[in-house]
Design an enzyme around this catalytic site. Sequence first.
Site, short mmCIF file in Angstrom:
data_model
loop_
_atom_site.label_atom_id
_atom_site.label_comp_id
_atom_site.label_asym_id
_atom_site.label_seq_id
_atom_site.Cartn_x
_atom_site.Cartn_y
_atom_site.Cartn_z
N GLU A 138 -56.14 -33.14 37.76
CA GLU A 138 -57.22 -32.98 38.74
C GLU A 138 -56.94 -31.76 39.60
OE1 GLU A 138 -57.87 -37.84 39.18
OE2 GLU A 138 -57.45 -36.61 40.95
N PRO A 139 -57.92 -31.26 40.34
CA PRO A 139 -57.68 -30.10 41.20
C PRO A 139 -56.51 -30.30 42.17
CG PRO A 139 -60.02 -30.49 41.02
CD PRO A 139 -59.35 -31.64 40.33
N GLY A 142 -51.45 -32.30 39.53
CA GLY A 142 -51.00 -31.68 38.29
C GLY A 142 -49.87 -32.45 37.67
N SER A 143 -48.64 -32.03 37.97
CA SER A 143 -47.48 -32.67 37.36
C SER A 143 -47.26 -34.09 37.85
CB SER A 143 -46.22 -31.82 37.65
OG SER A 143 -46.32 -30.55 37.04
N GLU A 385 -48.53 -31.71 29.10
CA GLU A 385 -47.78 -32.95 28.86
C GLU A 385 -46.52 -33.02 29.71
OE1 GLU A 385 -49.10 -35.56 26.61
OE2 GLU A 385 -50.60 -34.18 27.37
#
Length: 408
Positions: A138-139, A142-143, A385
């Site tokens: 999403e904005p 991330g990780s 990933e």
Amino acid sequence: MINLETPKKFRMLVDQAHQVARQIFRPNSRRYDRAEHLYPRELDMLGALLDGMNAGGGGGEGAGAAGVRRSAARSDEGNRNSSNLSTVLGTMELCWGDVGFLLTMPRQGLGNSAIASVATDEQLERFKGKWAAMAITEPGCGSDSAAIRTTARLDGDHYVLNGEKIYVTAGDRADLVVVWATLDRNLGRAAIKSFVVEKGTPGFDLVRLEHKLGIRASDTAAFVLNDVRVPRENLLGDPEINVDKGFAGVMQTFDNTRPLVAAMAVGLARACLEETRKLLEQAGIELDDDAPAFAQHAAASECRRLESEYEAARLLTLQAAWMADNRKPNSLQASMAKAKAGRSCVEIALRCVELAGPLGYAEGEGGHGLLEKWARDAKILDIFEGTQQIQQLIVARRLLGKTSAELK
């Protein structure tokens, strides 16, 4: 005990994958790199090939891709080489041809792996033959997947989803998208669940396709979800929120997809090394496998070092896939393989461009002319990933016995 040779029953599949990579992927690689967002129609007739690879071990355990399913574990099965190992071996060969092509193969999306890993038998049958992408990022997330803000609210027989998802691989071309959302933001990780959203569902809108550094044959989409109603039977895994268990159910997906990404990196690295070795030999520089590094040309010595990095990544990847096939917990090995392969692939690709000089830096249609493209493609394999840093953090937690709260 794992055998590091390619199992006899997979050799035909590996050979078929290599022929596809050599005759279709690589000859068309530059064309679709230049024509970003143009779908490679050559892939339509090849979708069944990877379907066969995934079922090559007799497992038949997924809706189009291999999955880590341990509920049927038995202690007397002996050594098992099944769908995870066959898919990893096929992926290595296909990515020797082109990573972007592999990522846009029909019914081989990361969402298919999610479905194969945690879906019920009824869901596996219902989604069989569908192409599924996976939407996590999403904005503002991330990780750290636990920071997901997209919400899912139960309303009768449906969940209502609201939020925004970005960097969805094959999002435009897939039939389904596996969306990660939270049932209760106040409960943190435990409330994160995954939902299968069918394309065309009202409120599920594609807003843009990204322009990327590499893997341009694959589309990368962004979606907005406005009151998207998803049948409650489309929730993957346990619908209950278990604070003690956390979100281990949805995270189980990564135990399968991380070795696949590692396999992509291994295949690309091998392509770079083979082309660089050819260039060195054409320049009269001999790579002697028996001679010590100090006794060889500097370029040959460096190439041999890169080959050792490749081999380490390959073996870690095979180990992680073999453990999944044999119903062994492989979260540590999956992260080790992803971390090693992602980092090694980037280093190998960039160093091969350097060793090749102008021949590696310039665009071309085949052979060493693709080195610059492979260097651009390589970086994503160290990012999606789970980034390099996230994989190292996971490995550290596993080895030290620390929780995510204790080691951040």
